[in-house]
Design an enzyme around this catalytic site. Structure first.
Site, PDB file in Angstrom:
ATOM      1  CB  SER A 103      68.143 -60.703  29.560  1.00  0.00           C
ATOM      2  OG  SER A 103      68.671 -60.014  30.661  1.00  0.00           O
ATOM      3  CG  ASP A 242      67.417 -56.788  32.840  1.00  0.00           C
ATOM      4  OD1 ASP A 242      66.782 -57.025  33.880  1.00  0.00           O
ATOM      5  OD2 ASP A 242      68.104 -57.646  32.257  1.00  0.00           O
ATOM      6  CG  ASP A 244      65.435 -61.040  32.579  1.00  0.00           C
ATOM      7  OD1 ASP A 244      66.115 -60.005  32.651  1.00  0.00           O
ATOM      8  OD2 ASP A 244      65.933 -62.177  32.630  1.00  0.00           O
ATOM      9  CG  ASP A 246      68.339 -61.039  34.953  1.00  0.00           C
ATOM     10  OD1 ASP A 246      68.376 -59.938  34.373  1.00  0.00           O
ATOM     11  OD2 ASP A 246      68.782 -62.092  34.442  1.00  0.00           O
TER      12      ASP A 246
END
Length: 447
Positions: A103, A242, A244, A246
């Site tokens: 992440s 960010d 990833d 999400d």
């Protein structure tokens, strides 16, 4: 029973150090393959996505080896956002979805996140069962039953079309200049492509990943470069994702940054205005600002708080049949469209609000005044337990007494890093500064 390997959001750690080693990833893949095949949930297949970290190649191969050894067929999506895995797992009739990502963490960390066949993240109980299989080991499939692996080239295009399907008919971004910072991460292609296809004049940042620069001075955790670009280019709005994709922060046309709480307030008010906010209730975490709670209360809406982690937000939403939730950090969960936090989806919904109201980003991205909030992190050693220290407990008790009636205090361990997070809110910023400072000093001494 506490989990041994899983944290707030999957299994995470420094790449090539336990538990994030290739050997461990192979065992995790075999355990997950055995667990989901044994559950008899349809065809034995798994979709795997990843972000742009250098270690992603290693973990992708190791997971594939473990999964195919149990007879699972593996569909490799390549670099795609985490929410794409959530969407594509049920869409492609997979038994499980896996995202390889840490992440918002630096490149040297990585993680493994799981989605069930319904596209939602796993429960604590399912993770405990997988942990038991990791430790016990699982039998290999017969030679003739070994799974196959193949690349899926259109995963990000399927995801992009799903995003656009959630927008109003005939929706267009023509005339809007948008800065989008993809954090050199999983959305480095799909985010600017979707915005351009919808008609926007796109200024892309963070779209040159090299395996080591994910989240490095860019994206939602470092939005300063995007804010400067918005002002320099005279853009209407900035979208920062960010690694990833999400989570999101929005930047208005003045360069001012808005976090997830402001977006949750906007979306809740818009849904409520047309009677579409289920039960008039928003789900957020204990980290969300007191100002959000006041904003909702003034409009006859309710806020339910959960522990930190978008998976806990989603669990509460599903348990109560609610359709909007999220985190201050920028996870926005809209279950009418997605199964997990989706930064690009939230960004598109914000742009839709701009188009439908004909208001600038500055009028939409700042729905309420924040109650002053201060958060500091203290790193601690693996063998220490600073929150059990008597001096720390005394400092916390004194802080709670001082804040009573005009603020709140939250002390917790991070679920993704060896950090103690110390957060205080108070109508008096000096009080928040003082109590956080006292607790941080005590934790540092104990740690």
């Amino acid at each position: 029973m506490s989990r041994k390997y899983f944290g707030t959001d999957g299994i995470r750690g420094r790449s090539n150090a336990w538990p994030m080693t290739a050997d461990m990833a192979l065992r995790i893949g075999a355990a997950a393959g055995h667990y989901f095949r044994a559950a008899d949930r349809g065809v034995s297949r798994v979709v795997i996505g990843k972000d742009t970290r250098l270690s992603g190649y290693m973990f992708e191969n190791a997971l594939t080896a473990g999964l195919t050894s149990t007879g699972m067929n593996v569909l490799l999506l390549g670099p795609v956002p985490t929410p794409a895995v959530g969407v594509l797992t049920p869409s492609m009739r997979a038994d499980v979805g896996i995202m390889i990502s840490a992440s918002h963490n630096p490149h040297y960390d990585n993680g493994i996140k799981f989605f069930g066949p319904d596209g939602f993240k796993l429960s604590d109980e399912a993770e405990l069962e997988i942990e038991a299989l990791i430790d016990a080991g699982v039998p290999n499939a017969a030679s003739e039953d070994i799974g196959r692996a193949k690349r899926i080239d259109d995963g990000r295009f399927r995801y992009a079309e799903r995003l656009k399907a959630g927008l109003p008919a005939g929706f267009s971004l023509r005339g809007l200049k948008v800065v989008v910072d993809s954090a050199n991460g999983a959305a480095y292609r799909v985010a600017p492509d979707v915005l351009w296809e919808l008609g926007a004049d796109v200024i892309p940042l963070g779209t040159t990943p090299n395996g080591l620069n994910i989240n490095d001075g860019c994206g939602s955790t470092h939005p300063e470069a995007a804010a400067a670009a918005v002002v320099a280019h005279g853009a209407d709005v900035g979208i920062c994702l960010d690694g990833d994709a999400d989570r999101i922060v929005i930047i208005d046309e003045t360069g001012r940054i808005a976090d997830g709480d402001q977006l949750l307030a906007l979306f809740a008010a818009r849904l409520a205005a047309r009677g579409a906010l289920t039960q008039g209730t928003l789900v957020a975490t204990v980290m969300s600002n007191m100002g959000l709670e006041t904003f909702l209360s003034d409009r006859g809406l309710s806020l339910l708080r959960t522990r930190v982690g978008d998976r806990y937000v989603v669990e509460e939403m599903r348990a109560r049949g609610l359709n909007l939730g999220g985190e201050q950090s920028g996870h926005i969960v809209m279950t009418d469209y997605a199964t997990t936090g989706d930064g690009l989806l939230a960004g598109l919904q914000f742009l839709a609000a701009m188009a439908q109201t004909d208001k600038p980003a500055s009028a939409l991205a700042h729905q309420f005044d924040l109650v002053p909030q201060l958060l500091r992190n203290v790193r601690y050693g693996a063998e220490s337990a600073p929150l059990d220290d008597a001096t720390v407990k005394a400092a916390i008790a004194a802080a709670e007494a001082r804040l009573q009636g005009n603020g709140r205090l939250l002390i917790r361990k991070s679920g993704t890093e060896p950090l103690i997070r110390v957060m205080a809110e108070s109508v008096d910023p000096a009080v928040a500064e003082a109590v956080v400072g006292d607790i941080v000093a005590a934790v540092e001494q104990a740690a």
